[in-house]
Scaffold this motif. Sequence first.
Motif, mmCIF file in Angstrom:
data_model
loop_
_atom_site.group_PDB
_atom_site.id
_atom_site.type_symbol
_atom_site.label_atom_id
_atom_site.label_comp_id
_atom_site.label_asym_id
_atom_site.label_seq_id
_atom_site.Cartn_x
_atom_site.Cartn_y
_atom_site.Cartn_z
ATOM 1 N N ILE A 101 -26.655 25.439 -23.313
ATOM 2 C CA ILE A 101 -27.371 26.716 -23.439
ATOM 3 C C ILE A 101 -26.742 27.763 -22.512
ATOM 4 N N VAL A 102 -26.472 27.354 -21.259
ATOM 5 C CA VAL A 102 -25.855 28.284 -20.312
ATOM 6 C C VAL A 102 -24.510 28.783 -20.856
ATOM 7 N N ALA A 103 -23.737 27.866 -21.455
ATOM 8 C CA ALA A 103 -22.401 28.239 -21.929
ATOM 9 C C ALA A 103 -22.466 29.186 -23.123
ATOM 10 N N ILE A 104 -23.369 28.935 -24.083
ATOM 11 C CA ILE A 104 -23.423 29.862 -25.229
ATOM 12 C C ILE A 104 -23.948 31.225 -24.785
ATOM 13 N N VAL A 105 -24.867 31.224 -23.791
ATOM 14 C CA VAL A 105 -25.348 32.507 -23.260
ATOM 15 C C VAL A 105 -24.193 33.262 -22.596
ATOM 16 N N ALA A 106 -23.392 32.545 -21.813
ATOM 17 C CA ALA A 106 -22.265 33.191 -21.123
ATOM 18 C C ALA A 106 -21.256 33.733 -22.129
ATOM 19 N N GLU A 107 -20.967 32.957 -23.190
ATOM 20 C CA GLU A 107 -20.016 33.423 -24.202
ATOM 21 C C GLU A 107 -20.534 34.676 -24.904
ATOM 22 N N ALA A 108 -21.849 34.668 -25.205
ATOM 23 C CA ALA A 108 -22.440 35.823 -25.885
ATOM 24 C C ALA A 108 -22.371 37.060 -24.991
ATOM 25 N N MET A 109 -22.604 36.888 -23.681
ATOM 26 C CA MET A 109 -22.600 38.035 -22.772
ATOM 27 C C MET A 109 -21.179 38.576 -22.591
ATOM 28 N N THR A 110 -20.203 37.703 -22.525
ATOM 29 C CA THR A 110 -18.816 38.156 -22.428
ATOM 30 C C THR A 110 -18.417 38.901 -23.704
ATOM 31 N N ALA A 122 -21.771 35.444 -33.269
ATOM 32 C CA ALA A 122 -20.559 34.937 -33.932
ATOM 33 C C ALA A 122 -19.603 34.302 -32.924
ATOM 34 N N THR A 123 -19.519 34.882 -31.728
ATOM 35 C CA THR A 123 -18.617 34.334 -30.723
ATOM 36 C C THR A 123 -19.135 33.013 -30.166
ATOM 37 N N ALA A 124 -20.432 32.988 -29.861
ATOM 38 C CA ALA A 124 -20.995 31.799 -29.220
ATOM 39 C C ALA A 124 -21.139 30.635 -30.195
ATOM 40 N N LEU A 125 -21.440 30.928 -31.457
ATOM 41 C CA LEU A 125 -21.739 29.864 -32.413
ATOM 42 C C LEU A 125 -20.665 29.712 -33.495
ATOM 43 N N GLY A 126 -19.668 30.605 -33.509
ATOM 44 C CA GLY A 126 -18.676 30.613 -34.581
ATOM 45 C C GLY A 126 -17.754 29.398 -34.575
ATOM 46 N N GLY A 127 -17.357 28.939 -33.380
ATOM 47 C CA GLY A 127 -16.447 27.797 -33.309
ATOM 48 C C GLY A 127 -17.063 26.557 -33.931
ATOM 49 N N SER A 186 -33.156 28.967 -33.157
ATOM 50 C CA SER A 186 -33.427 29.671 -31.904
ATOM 51 C C SER A 186 -32.122 30.039 -31.199
ATOM 52 N N TYR A 187 -31.043 29.296 -31.462
ATOM 53 C CA TYR A 187 -29.755 29.637 -30.835
ATOM 54 C C TYR A 187 -29.291 31.033 -31.239
ATOM 55 N N LEU A 188 -29.650 31.451 -32.470
ATOM 56 C CA LEU A 188 -29.289 32.812 -32.892
ATOM 57 C C LEU A 188 -29.995 33.845 -32.017
ATOM 58 N N ILE A 189 -31.275 33.567 -31.730
ATOM 59 C CA ILE A 189 -32.061 34.496 -30.908
ATOM 60 C C ILE A 189 -31.562 34.474 -29.467
ATOM 61 N N ASP A 230 -17.476 30.337 -18.761
ATOM 62 C CA ASP A 230 -16.649 30.285 -19.961
ATOM 63 C C ASP A 230 -15.795 29.010 -19.962
ATOM 64 N N ALA A 231 -15.283 28.641 -18.794
ATOM 65 C CA ALA A 231 -14.484 27.415 -18.682
ATOM 66 C C ALA A 231 -15.351 26.178 -18.932
ATOM 67 N N VAL A 232 -16.596 26.210 -18.401
ATOM 68 C CA VAL A 232 -17.534 25.113 -18.681
ATOM 69 C C VAL A 232 -17.756 25.008 -20.185
ATOM 70 N N GLY A 233 -17.957 26.172 -20.824
ATOM 71 C CA GLY A 233 -18.153 26.194 -22.269
ATOM 72 C C GLY A 233 -16.964 25.590 -22.994
ATOM 73 N N LEU A 234 -15.777 25.973 -22.595
ATOM 74 C CA LEU A 234 -14.563 25.461 -23.255
ATOM 75 C C LEU A 234 -14.528 23.937 -23.270
ATOM 76 N N VAL A 235 -14.723 23.317 -22.094
ATOM 77 C CA VAL A 235 -14.607 21.855 -22.053
ATOM 78 C C VAL A 235 -15.814 21.187 -22.721
ATOM 79 N N LEU A 236 -17.001 21.780 -22.551
ATOM 80 C CA LEU A 236 -18.193 21.175 -23.155
ATOM 81 C C LEU A 236 -18.134 21.265 -24.679
ATOM 82 N N PHE A 237 -17.787 22.446 -25.203
ATOM 83 C CA PHE A 237 -17.684 22.612 -26.653
ATOM 84 C C PHE A 237 -16.621 21.666 -27.206
ATOM 85 N N THR A 238 -15.537 21.511 -26.462
ATOM 86 C CA THR A 238 -14.469 20.600 -26.899
ATOM 87 C C THR A 238 -15.013 19.190 -27.082
#
Lengths: 224, 224, 224
Positions: B27-36, B57-62, B82-85, B112-120
């Motif tokens: 959740i923290v990572a998708i929020v950070a991606e959306a804010m960036t 689109a950025t946070a959930l597109g991948g 709820s992730y869209l909201i 963003d780096a946390v998001g990268l490795v977690l999403f991976t």
Amino acid sequence: MVRAQQFGGNDLNTADVSDLILHVLFIVAIVAEAMTAALAAGRRSMDWVGVFLLGCATALGGGSVRDVLLDHHPLTWVQHPSYLIITGGAALATIAIARIVDHLRRLFLFLDAVGLVLFTIIGCNVATDLGMPFIVVIASGMITGCVGGVIRDILCNDIPLLFRTELYATISVVTGTLYVTGQWIGLDHGVATFTAMAVGLTLRLLALRFGWSMPKFVYTSDLH
Amino acid sequence: MVRAQQFGGNDLNTADVSDLILHVLFIVAIVAEAMTAALAAGRRSMDWVGVFLLGCATALGGGSVRDVLLDHHPLTWVQHPSYLIITGGAALATIAIARIVDHLRRLFLFLDAVGLVLFTIIGCNVATDLGMPFIVVIASGMITGCVGGVIRDILCNDIPLLFRTELYATISVVTGTLYVTGQWIGLDHGVATFTAMAVGLTLRLLALRFGWSMPKFVYTSDLH
Amino acid sequence: MVRAQQFGGNDLNTADVSDLILHVLFIVAIVAEAMTAALAAGRRSMDWVGVFLLGCATALGGGSVRDVLLDHHPLTWVQHPSYLIITGGAALATIAIARIVDHLRRLFLFLDAVGLVLFTIIGCNVATDLGMPFIVVIASGMITGCVGGVIRDILCNDIPLLFRTELYATISVVTGTLYVTGQWIGLDHGVATFTAMAVGLTLRLLALRFGWSMPKFVYTSDLH
């Protein structure tokens, strides 16, 4: 696309007539979207193939993206391949009558607005039939109504208009919410449909008339 | 997304805790991606709707592209609307606190780096669950970790940053390979996960700190 | 991709040989597409990761879009992950031999033309196997043959070449129509395949030689 069973009311004759109206409106709307896309292609000096393809992609792209994301197969144009010919053909015809189309810009803006609300309702319907939750139903309507224009702008190498101006997406969300709420409180399907379309269309025309737009977020410092 | 059974270890309590941590991180990572992404939208003077949509689109597109390519339905945001909201809302909130977000750029680069490795790792997991071969598992991780940024850049009308600079994709491949190898040699799921994440995160932070980048391929003659 | 059963004729030995030829041609064609894409990446100073990814996306993107739109899973590169390594590796190798590739541009234009007609026929085959109607079969061939280049141009932040110049899409439609018609009038599968490929290839080479192109639609007034 606008399937009979989706718009069926209690009175079979009324349902048939309203289905026919919605189906005709659907064809008119995809033709109008394809012709507007053709003008965008002409402004970038695309060739005839580009005009044809941009017309198809703009008019049918929103529904295709929705169906791919929701795993709703076959896609509209796979089931009704004639839509490819209708939209591509309308785009090509625009080459011959570009001046006329441009002079009728008010008519085309109106038809584009009809397309926006109609595609929104079709998209909501598809998601409802798949048993999706409310937010996904609204998102499905918005994707159907708005993504065609995003595809057009990406292929024309622009930042999507949807992201920069217009109340387009907002009106799609309002229309979808009214439609879903209407059904939820037990309105007849046809009544809910036409109420949502009328409100959405009115809002869009008012927005065009008075130049309503969302506030912009302008930010100048660099993060990177 | 980070499903309980995917991260279950032998000790149920440990598994529960590590699941919770990973879910909170997600959740923290998708929020950070959306804010960036919202800051990127602000730099192009998009309106509020554009900010909202670019954040989603950025946070959930991948993950969405991964699921569509691997035929893995329903998509994350379809199952958890709820992730869209959350992501769209985080993007909108950024409008009010853009200066703060920009001043915390180090924190956001870290998230963003946390998001990268977690999403991976999430992407690798999805492909593993589907019984995919090794290369597809790694590709699935990379698509999940990196394609959101590609979508953001396409919608902003840029050449994707991923293609031009950064060790982003490379770190995703390293993380995915460590994670898959760890499981293959019989490491506990949680141990493999956190080892891969720690190495990937360290590499990314070192790359940011020392400006590591891939060599460029610069070619000037014209083929066409 | 070019599955044995798809190209099987009456004579098993002939079928085996023609299958082998088509399979070799397929590999040669995706390698050529990846190498041409790598030069495009080099002209935009992408880094090595960008070169690798642009090579994969260009060579395998058309088939992937086709499969996603037609719900035809698993995708080619999911079933044959080695194609990711082959195309990405060919793109990377191009960095070392860019001058040679550029000097062999005639050869690469020829291989690109072979790819166009071969991908078209593969795409038609996939749709035929799924029982699609004629127009969708032709569209499937065109998507397979042409969309890789569209993806390359979008990722390079250009208006797709397909929309602006070249007879590319037209030749794909001609090739697909000949192939489908050949089968429909009862020609042997191999005969229909090679006839359609020969005509399409000849047309493409003539178009390149004599600079044939579609007329452009140039329009200057503004609708918006």
